[in-house]
Motif scaffolding. Structure first.
Motif, PDB file in Angstrom:
ATOM      1  N   ILE A  82      -3.571   3.034  -2.424  1.00  0.00           N
ATOM      2  CA  ILE A  82      -3.697   2.968  -1.403  1.00  0.00           C
ATOM      3  C   ILE A  82      -5.055   4.658  -1.669  1.00  0.00           C
ATOM      4  CG2 ILE A  82      -2.048   4.506  -0.333  1.00  0.00           C
ATOM      5  CD1 ILE A  82      -4.188   3.542   2.450  1.00  0.00           C
ATOM      6  N   GLN A  83      -6.419   4.239  -1.306  1.00  0.00           N
ATOM      7  CA  GLN A  83      -7.067   6.067  -1.557  1.00  0.00           C
ATOM      8  C   GLN A  83      -7.548   6.196  -0.192  1.00  0.00           C
ATOM      9  OE1 GLN A  83      -9.840   4.925  -5.297  1.00  0.00           O
ATOM     10  NE2 GLN A  83      -7.888   4.658  -6.725  1.00  0.00           N
ATOM     11  N   GLU A  84      -7.722   6.701  -0.075  1.00  0.00           N
ATOM     12  CA  GLU A  84      -8.233   7.820   1.680  1.00  0.00           C
ATOM     13  C   GLU A  84      -9.250   9.102   1.033  1.00  0.00           C
ATOM     14  OE1 GLU A  84      -5.453   5.914   5.046  1.00  0.00           O
ATOM     15  OE2 GLU A  84      -4.840   7.375   3.664  1.00  0.00           O
ATOM     16  N   LEU A 131     -11.922  -2.799   0.506  1.00  0.00           N
ATOM     17  CA  LEU A 131     -12.612  -1.544   0.985  1.00  0.00           C
ATOM     18  C   LEU A 131     -12.331  -2.248   3.219  1.00  0.00           C
ATOM     19  CD1 LEU A 131     -15.971   0.034   0.854  1.00  0.00           C
ATOM     20  CD2 LEU A 131     -13.671   0.833   0.073  1.00  0.00           C
ATOM     21  N   VAL A 132     -11.370  -1.358   4.213  1.00  0.00           N
ATOM     22  CA  VAL A 132     -10.862  -1.418   5.718  1.00  0.00           C
ATOM     23  C   VAL A 132     -11.458  -1.743   5.931  1.00  0.00           C
ATOM     24  CG1 VAL A 132      -8.792  -1.487   7.243  1.00  0.00           C
ATOM     25  CG2 VAL A 132      -8.441  -0.936   4.482  1.00  0.00           C
ATOM     26  N   PHE A 146     -13.967   6.550   3.800  1.00  0.00           N
ATOM     27  CA  PHE A 146     -13.631   5.199   2.991  1.00  0.00           C
ATOM     28  C   PHE A 146     -11.385   5.357   3.330  1.00  0.00           C
ATOM     29  CE2 PHE A 146     -17.872   5.565   1.664  1.00  0.00           C
ATOM     30  CZ  PHE A 146     -18.192   4.857   1.976  1.00  0.00           C
ATOM     31  N   THR A 147     -11.038   3.505   3.165  1.00  0.00           N
ATOM     32  CA  THR A 147     -10.004   3.722   2.994  1.00  0.00           C
ATOM     33  C   THR A 147     -10.159   1.999   2.131  1.00  0.00           C
ATOM     34  OG1 THR A 147      -8.886   4.071   4.707  1.00  0.00           O
ATOM     35  CG2 THR A 147      -7.811   3.022   3.545  1.00  0.00           C
ATOM     36  N   THR A 191       1.129  -0.778   0.378  1.00  0.00           N
ATOM     37  CA  THR A 191      -0.114  -0.052  -0.116  1.00  0.00           C
ATOM     38  C   THR A 191       0.881   1.353  -0.023  1.00  0.00           C
ATOM     39  OG1 THR A 191       0.103   0.061   2.158  1.00  0.00           O
ATOM     40  CG2 THR A 191      -2.158  -0.902   1.023  1.00  0.00           C
ATOM     41  N   ASP A 192       1.874   1.417  -0.406  1.00  0.00           N
ATOM     42  CA  ASP A 192       3.012   2.060  -0.979  1.00  0.00           C
ATOM     43  C   ASP A 192       2.172   3.482  -1.484  1.00  0.00           C
ATOM     44  OD1 ASP A 192       4.997   3.816  -1.108  1.00  0.00           O
ATOM     45  OD2 ASP A 192       6.274   2.699  -2.108  1.00  0.00           O
ATOM     46  N   PRO A 193       1.494   4.274  -0.556  1.00  0.00           N
ATOM     47  CA  PRO A 193       1.372   5.534  -1.055  1.00  0.00           C
ATOM     48  C   PRO A 193       1.901   6.843  -3.018  1.00  0.00           C
ATOM     49  CG  PRO A 193       2.173   6.243   0.591  1.00  0.00           C
ATOM     50  CD  PRO A 193       2.622   4.980   0.651  1.00  0.00           C
TER      51      PRO A 193
END
Length: 710
Positions: A618-620, A662-663, A624-625, A611-613
């Motif tokens: 990764i979308q936050e 989705l986390v 939602f994450t 999940t290296d930005p």
């Protein structure tokens, strides 16, 4: 009617050293932090009560109570009409993780069926009211902790019940134009075709708000001021005009079918026949009010047609939504298996319990509609779901509640521009007052009906004689309470011993170089070599145990290989990072290292998602994450301490595709956010599975052992 005296049981709470300590927790051990609400004692109602009755507040051992009741069918069969009403008492002196437990609730009345009580509830409550009057004056009680006699007093702070039962308990009509007891005479309501809609929430906005001048709501501008907040004098003045009725069966107040916000939203979105609020009559209501002409009925080839609405899903979108719900797996103990309630063949979600709707509204609905509906509609519904998620937290902040109090008015006003007036029944309107209620009484958990309903579920199991259900429940309840009290000492003894499911414990050693280094530093009297470190260096071998799962402080973790065969999900791992980069993964293996007999260290071997930005995996956003699961990270460094792991679960991301998840972070029901305090979580320490290791006191990098004289 069965009546169980309350006074002896309250006195018994002070006759045991374990419960006597808990009964003064609200004063002696509660963390008093400004603007933070974790317990009813942090709320304004508790503080106002103490100010009004200082003699009562002087002794923290005086008991604050909550009174709860509801009707239920003891047979568990809807084909048999039977309504029994237990009246339960909740002691709020105890810490949050104990006062709402079923073993600490006290059954005071068991009102028999088979019919509902109507307006005669006050007649059956007379024995309890008389005893509460005596408790207000006080009874002499022996305190085991201080070994003295004190005058114990008790007071009821509030009642707990659903909205139909509210009418029976307090006599306020829960239907009609004035159904809201808070708004009272100025309840925002409007008569529409065959029902009453509770609309007009713009009057709660500031007088200069631009929404007040808009005619998109009901075709008119809003000039009314917010409803007046009634004082105690105003309420007493109203009671002087109440008509006194003789005992007997009268026409019932309330009586409305129990509904909630989740039902309204879900049934309308999915356009479920017979339950959707988007009916032909609701379209005629829009026509009567002269608003939203694009939704008015029209004639096409001599047939009335209903234009599609922006707030309903298409047939294909409903099918995909059902598939999303069926794919969901929750952690053990978090929620029921909702997927079994989905029937794709008939396009319906049925058989949902109240807690199922609670989880659906807060967790699944926002994630399930991310790809569908217009942006304005979707965002407003997600805002409503997020409001419930915030207001139902176990720890609340007064500043956040003030913000929610303002935001919920805007949410309802935005929804009025989207949904038809028929959508807004009294249950939708009542969410307007939830932030104020939380500021007065503390977290919502302490006034939920879920705990009461679970206790009623236990009562149903007591019914062995279907001809005498009340007698069966009363007899089994007394036996159960007696056994609970007698076994309290034994249970605490077992918990203190830390009973484990692994009987054989062996000593292991660290590598020789580590032992030599520690011994060398020990001889040099280095302060860095603690007794614990010295013990670990000199008492070890290379024995290692592997498990397919672990229970850490009451939270269950299962490895992926075992988790895929379950209907629940317990393999999701989150490791928060101090640098701001969180790590997400899946549990692969649980490893236990044993030192000095009882001293152990648990390690989790995980598969980490990349999940290296910088790689945009990764979308936050605020709600939602979403993470990409198609690439692994840290293959050469898969281990973490079990105490570092936080349990999460993953949902399919219908917006970004099958390789995205989705986390969902969550707070287990049996764990509490209470810093700097001794929290006794509800952890089952009995052996439930030989392949699962249990650890009930896991802490980061802290090992406590007893050493002989060295």
């Amino acid at each position: 009617m069965r009546y169980f005296p309350l006074t002896p049981r309250l006195k018994r709470l002070y006759s045991s050293r374990h419960t006597a300590r808990d009964m003064r927790w609200n004063d002696a051990e509660r963390l008093k932090e400004n603007s933070v609400l974790r317990h009813p004692a942090d709320g304004s109602a508790w503080k106002m009560f103490d100010e009004k009755f200082p003699t009562f507040a002087m002794d923290p051992r005086n008991v604050r109570l909550g009174l709860a009741t509801d009707g239920f069918n003891p047979f568990g069969s809807m084909s048999t009409t039977y309504s029994m009403w237990p009246v339960m008492v909740v002691p709020y002196n105890m810490p949050p993780w104990k006062c709402m437990k079923s073993e600490n609730m006290m059954l005071s009345l068991l009102i028999p069926g088979p019919t509902s009580l109507g307006k005669d509830m006050d007649v059956f409550l007379q024995p309890l009211i008389e005893e509460l009057k005596q408790l207000w004056e006080g009874v002499n009680t022996r305190d085991t902790v201080t070994n003295d006699i004190f005058l114990m007093r008790a007071a009821v702070l509030w009642t707990i019940n659903d909205y139909p039962a509210y009418a029976l308990m307090l006599g306020w009509s829960t239907k009609g134009y004035k159904a809201c007891p808070t708004c009272n005479e100025e309840t925002p309501s409007k008569g529409i075709r065959n029902k009453i809609a509770y609309i007009g929430h713009r009057r709660f906005l500031p007088l200069n708000h631009p929404m007040r001048r808009s005619k998109q709501f009901d075709g008119k501008m809003e000039t009314r001021s917010p409803p007046k907040e009634l004082t105690a004098e105003d309420i007493l003045a109203q009671l002087e005009h109440v008509h006194v009725c003789l005992p007997g069966k009268h026409k019932q107040y309330g009586g409305i079918k129990q509904k909630n916000v989740c039902d309204n939203v879900l049934d309308t979105l999915l356009n479920i026949e017979g339950k959707s609020k988007d009916t032909e009559k609701s379209r005629l209501d829009l026509q009567d009010m002269g608003i939203r002409k694009e939704l008015h009925l029209y004639i096409d080839k001599n047939k009335w047609k209903k234009p599609p609405a922006t707030y309903t899903l298409s047939a294909e979108e409903r099918h995909l939504f059902y598939q999303f719900i069926k794919s969901v797996k929750f952690p053990d103990g978090f929620a029921a298996n909702i997927s079994k309630n989905v029937n794709e063949a008939i396009g319906k979600i049925s058989g949902l319990k109240s807690h199922n709707c609670h989880v659906l509204l807060q967790r699944l609905l926002p994630a399930g509609i991310r790809l569908y509906l217009k942006k304005e509609v979707r965002e407003n519904i997600i805002e409503l779901c997020n409001f419930f998620r915030q207001i139902c937290a176990k720890t609340l902040n007064v500043n956040d509640l003030n913000l929610l109090k303002t935001n919920v008015v805007l949410i309802l006003c935005k929804l009025e521009r989207i949904f038809p007036p028929a959508f807004f029944d009294i249950m939708v309107h009542l969410i307007l007052h939830l932030p104020k209620e939380a500021m007065m009484g503390g977290p919502m958990y302490f006034r939920w009906m879920y705990c009461i309903e679970r206790a009623m579920g236990i009562f149903k199991q007591y019914v062995n004689n279907r001809a005498r259900p009340e007698g069966s429940i009363a007899e089994a309840y007394i036996v159960n309470k007696a056994l609970t009290f007698c076994s309290m000492e034994h249970r605490n003894y077992l918990l203190a011993r830390g009973v484990r499911n692994v009987e054989q414990k062996q000593e292991v050693e660290f590598p020789m170089w580590f032992r030599d280094k520690v011994n060398e530093m020990r001889l040099a009297r280095s302060y860095e070599v603690t007794d614990e470190l010295y013990a670990l260096a000199n008492r070890s071998n290379f024995s290692v145990y592997s498990y397919s799962g672990a229970i850490i402080n009451g939270v269950k973790f299962l490895v992926e290989e075992r988790d895929v065969r379950q209907t629940t999900q317990n393999s999701g791992i989150l490791v928060p990072s101090v640098a701001g980069q969180n790590f997400y993964g899946i549990l692969q293996e649980v490893i236990e290292l044993c030192y000095l007999k009882d001293c152990t260290v648990l390690l989790f071997k995980c598969k980490w998602f990349d999940t290296d930005p910088r790689k945009r995996r990764i979308q936050e956003d605020k709600i939602f994450t979403s993470i990409y699961i198609g690439a692994e990270w840290y293959k050469n460094d898969p281990f973490i301490l079990a105490s570092q792991a936080k349990s999460v679960y993953y949902l399919n991301d219908i917006k970004n595709g099958p390789m995205w998840k989705l986390v969902q972070d969550y707070a287990p029901r049996n764990l509490w956010d209470y810093p700097n305090g001794e929290v006794e979580n509800d952890v089952d320490t009995t052996s439930i599975d030989p392949h699962i290791v249990q650890e009930t006191n896991s802490q980061s990098l802290q090992l406590v052992v007893e050493l002989p004289d060295l």
